[in-house]
Scaffold this motif. Structure first.
Motif, PDB file in Angstrom:
ATOM      1  N   ASN A 168     -51.983  50.214 155.793  1.00  0.00           N
ATOM      2  CA  ASN A 168     -53.350  50.415 155.344  1.00  0.00           C
ATOM      3  C   ASN A 168     -53.845  51.751 155.879  1.00  0.00           C
ATOM      4  N   ARG A 169     -55.073  52.116 155.515  1.00  0.00           N
ATOM      5  CA  ARG A 169     -55.571  53.447 155.874  1.00  0.00           C
ATOM      6  C   ARG A 169     -55.728  53.638 157.376  1.00  0.00           C
ATOM      7  N   LYS A 170     -56.124  52.584 158.077  1.00  0.00           N
ATOM      8  CA  LYS A 170     -56.253  52.697 159.529  1.00  0.00           C
ATOM      9  C   LYS A 170     -54.893  52.945 160.169  1.00  0.00           C
ATOM     10  N   GLU A 171     -53.880  52.218 159.739  1.00  0.00           N
ATOM     11  CA  GLU A 171     -52.529  52.404 160.278  1.00  0.00           C
ATOM     12  C   GLU A 171     -51.993  53.782 159.918  1.00  0.00           C
ATOM     13  N   ASN A 172     -52.303  54.229 158.701  1.00  0.00           N
ATOM     14  CA  ASN A 172     -51.878  55.556 158.263  1.00  0.00           C
ATOM     15  C   ASN A 172     -52.499  56.639 159.141  1.00  0.00           C
ATOM     16  N   PHE A 173     -53.792  56.489 159.453  1.00  0.00           N
ATOM     17  CA  PHE A 173     -54.497  57.495 160.249  1.00  0.00           C
ATOM     18  C   PHE A 173     -54.005  57.527 161.693  1.00  0.00           C
ATOM     19  N   THR A 174     -53.757  56.355 162.274  1.00  0.00           N
ATOM     20  CA  THR A 174     -53.387  56.278 163.690  1.00  0.00           C
ATOM     21  C   THR A 174     -51.891  56.451 163.938  1.00  0.00           C
ATOM     22  N   ALA A 175     -51.087  56.495 162.873  1.00  0.00           N
ATOM     23  CA  ALA A 175     -49.629  56.594 163.047  1.00  0.00           C
ATOM     24  C   ALA A 175     -49.227  57.829 163.840  1.00  0.00           C
ATOM     25  N   GLY A 176     -49.951  58.937 163.649  1.00  0.00           N
ATOM     26  CA  GLY A 176     -49.573  60.188 164.302  1.00  0.00           C
ATOM     27  C   GLY A 176     -49.831  60.239 165.786  1.00  0.00           C
ATOM     28  N   PHE A 177     -50.541  59.256 166.319  1.00  0.00           N
ATOM     29  CA  PHE A 177     -50.869  59.287 167.744  1.00  0.00           C
ATOM     30  C   PHE A 177     -49.742  58.725 168.609  1.00  0.00           C
ATOM     31  N   ILE A 178     -49.153  57.611 168.206  1.00  0.00           N
ATOM     32  CA  ILE A 178     -48.088  56.998 169.016  1.00  0.00           C
ATOM     33  C   ILE A 178     -46.850  56.692 168.185  1.00  0.00           C
ATOM     34  N   ARG A 179     -46.996  55.815 167.182  1.00  0.00           N
ATOM     35  CA  ARG A 179     -45.825  55.320 166.455  1.00  0.00           C
ATOM     36  C   ARG A 179     -45.028  56.443 165.803  1.00  0.00           C
ATOM     37  N   GLU A 180     -45.717  57.385 165.156  1.00  0.00           N
ATOM     38  CA  GLU A 180     -45.035  58.511 164.507  1.00  0.00           C
ATOM     39  C   GLU A 180     -45.577  59.833 165.040  1.00  0.00           C
ATOM     40  N   ASN A 181     -45.807  59.883 166.343  1.00  0.00           N
ATOM     41  CA  ASN A 181     -46.302  61.130 166.932  1.00  0.00           C
ATOM     42  C   ASN A 181     -45.341  62.269 166.601  1.00  0.00           C
ATOM     43  N   PRO A 182     -45.845  63.342 165.975  1.00  0.00           N
ATOM     44  CA  PRO A 182     -44.934  64.391 165.503  1.00  0.00           C
ATOM     45  C   PRO A 182     -44.168  65.102 166.610  1.00  0.00           C
ATOM     46  N   VAL A 183     -44.724  65.151 167.806  1.00  0.00           N
ATOM     47  CA  VAL A 183     -44.067  65.873 168.902  1.00  0.00           C
ATOM     48  C   VAL A 183     -43.151  64.964 169.707  1.00  0.00           C
ATOM     49  N   PHE A 184     -43.679  63.836 170.197  1.00  0.00           N
ATOM     50  CA  PHE A 184     -42.932  63.011 171.139  1.00  0.00           C
ATOM     51  C   PHE A 184     -42.159  61.859 170.500  1.00  0.00           C
ATOM     52  N   SER A 185     -42.409  61.588 169.208  1.00  0.00           N
ATOM     53  CA  SER A 185     -41.650  60.538 168.520  1.00  0.00           C
ATOM     54  C   SER A 185     -40.724  61.109 167.455  1.00  0.00           C
ATOM     55  N   LEU A 186     -41.253  62.041 166.637  1.00  0.00           N
ATOM     56  CA  LEU A 186     -40.457  62.628 165.560  1.00  0.00           C
ATOM     57  C   LEU A 186     -39.797  63.935 165.970  1.00  0.00           C
ATOM     58  N   TYR A 187     -40.239  64.516 167.095  1.00  0.00           N
ATOM     59  CA  TYR A 187     -39.676  65.762 167.629  1.00  0.00           C
ATOM     60  C   TYR A 187     -39.754  66.912 166.624  1.00  0.00           C
ATOM     61  N   LEU A 188     -40.916  67.056 166.006  1.00  0.00           N
ATOM     62  CA  LEU A 188     -41.145  68.141 165.053  1.00  0.00           C
ATOM     63  C   LEU A 188     -42.049  69.212 165.678  1.00  0.00           C
ATOM     64  N   GLY A 189     -41.904  70.432 165.217  1.00  0.00           N
ATOM     65  CA  GLY A 189     -42.747  71.523 165.704  1.00  0.00           C
ATOM     66  C   GLY A 189     -42.527  71.846 167.168  1.00  0.00           C
ATOM     67  N   LEU A 190     -41.304  71.650 167.669  1.00  0.00           N
ATOM     68  CA  LEU A 190     -41.069  71.807 169.107  1.00  0.00           C
ATOM     69  C   LEU A 190     -41.049  73.263 169.561  1.00  0.00           C
TER      70      LEU A 190
END
Length: 219
Positions: free
Chosen positions: A2-24
């Motif tokens: 849902n939209r709330k899960e989509n918005f908050t995904a980038g903080f922990i579950r799919e954090n771009p730096v510490f979970s997905l390791y992007l933009g390092l």
């Protein structure tokens, strides 16, 4: 999601730096001060939101064979506009970030969200995704910058990006004799990143194990 899960995904579950390791590359290079982190974070948020919105608008009229070049042109145009604005109105920030501002074009977070989300969803959801991922990225580099700046200098400070001579706040946390200047170097960046990434991974594993345990108890 849902939209709330989509918005908050980038903080922990799919954090771009510490979970997905992007933009390092930019993360490790510019996280020496709070000023750099906030400036880069704001630039990435703006580019993420605007690129997601534009790509969502043109997704149905973009031939599948050339979608990646189209996305890159859109992102590059937005980054160039942001770079010119920073150069004009925040020259001290432009000098500090240097080549890493134009390199936002090749930041995997931007193109990754364009391909994985904006090209498949509506405008509002794409904008929300860009904002969530941008805030997750910004929070990550701010946290890294705070740790590195405090350990290396003992001071937390933030200057006006439009007037480098004006300091908003500055106060000492660690006595100067106990600082570790090595944290301004690549070594400090890698150590800080590794500790934070390991901590987030451990937290996610704990949450998953707890959820599995609750599921077993429910059965």
């Amino acid at each position: 999601m849902n939209r709330k899960e989509n918005f908050t995904a980038g903080f922990i579950r799919e954090n771009p730096v510490f979970s997905l390791y992007l933009g390092l590359c930019s993360t490790l290079a510019i996280t020496t001060s709070l000023n750099n982190a906030i400036g880069m974070g704001v630039a990435v948020i703006i580019v993420l939101i605007m690129s997601n919105v534009i790509i969502s608008l043109v997704r149905n009229i973009t031939p599948n064979e050339i979608r990646i070049p189209v996305y890159i042109v859109i992102i590059a145009t937005l980054v160039k506009v942001i770079q010119m604005l920073i150069k004009a109105y925040a020259p001290s920030l432009d000098s500090a970030l240097g080549v890493f501002i134009p390199l936002i074009v090749v930041n995997c977070i931007i193109l990754g969200r364009a391909e994985a989300f904006a090209s498949k969803n509506g405008v509002f959801d794409s904008a929300l995704d860009g904002l969530g991922m941008g805030l997750g990225y910004t929070a990550s580099i701010i946290l890294m910058s705070l740790i590195r700046q405090v350990i290396a200098t003992g001071v937390i400070s933030f200057n006006n990006p439009f007037d480098a001579a004006q300091t908003f706040f500055s106060f000492r946390i660690i006595p100067e004799d106990f600082t570790i200047s090595m944290f301004t170097q690549p070594f400090g960046a890698f150590v800080t990143f590794a500790c934070l990434a390991a901590g987030l991974s451990a937290y996610k594993t704990h949450k998953e194990n707890k959820a599995k345990q609750l599921e077993k108890e429910a059965k």
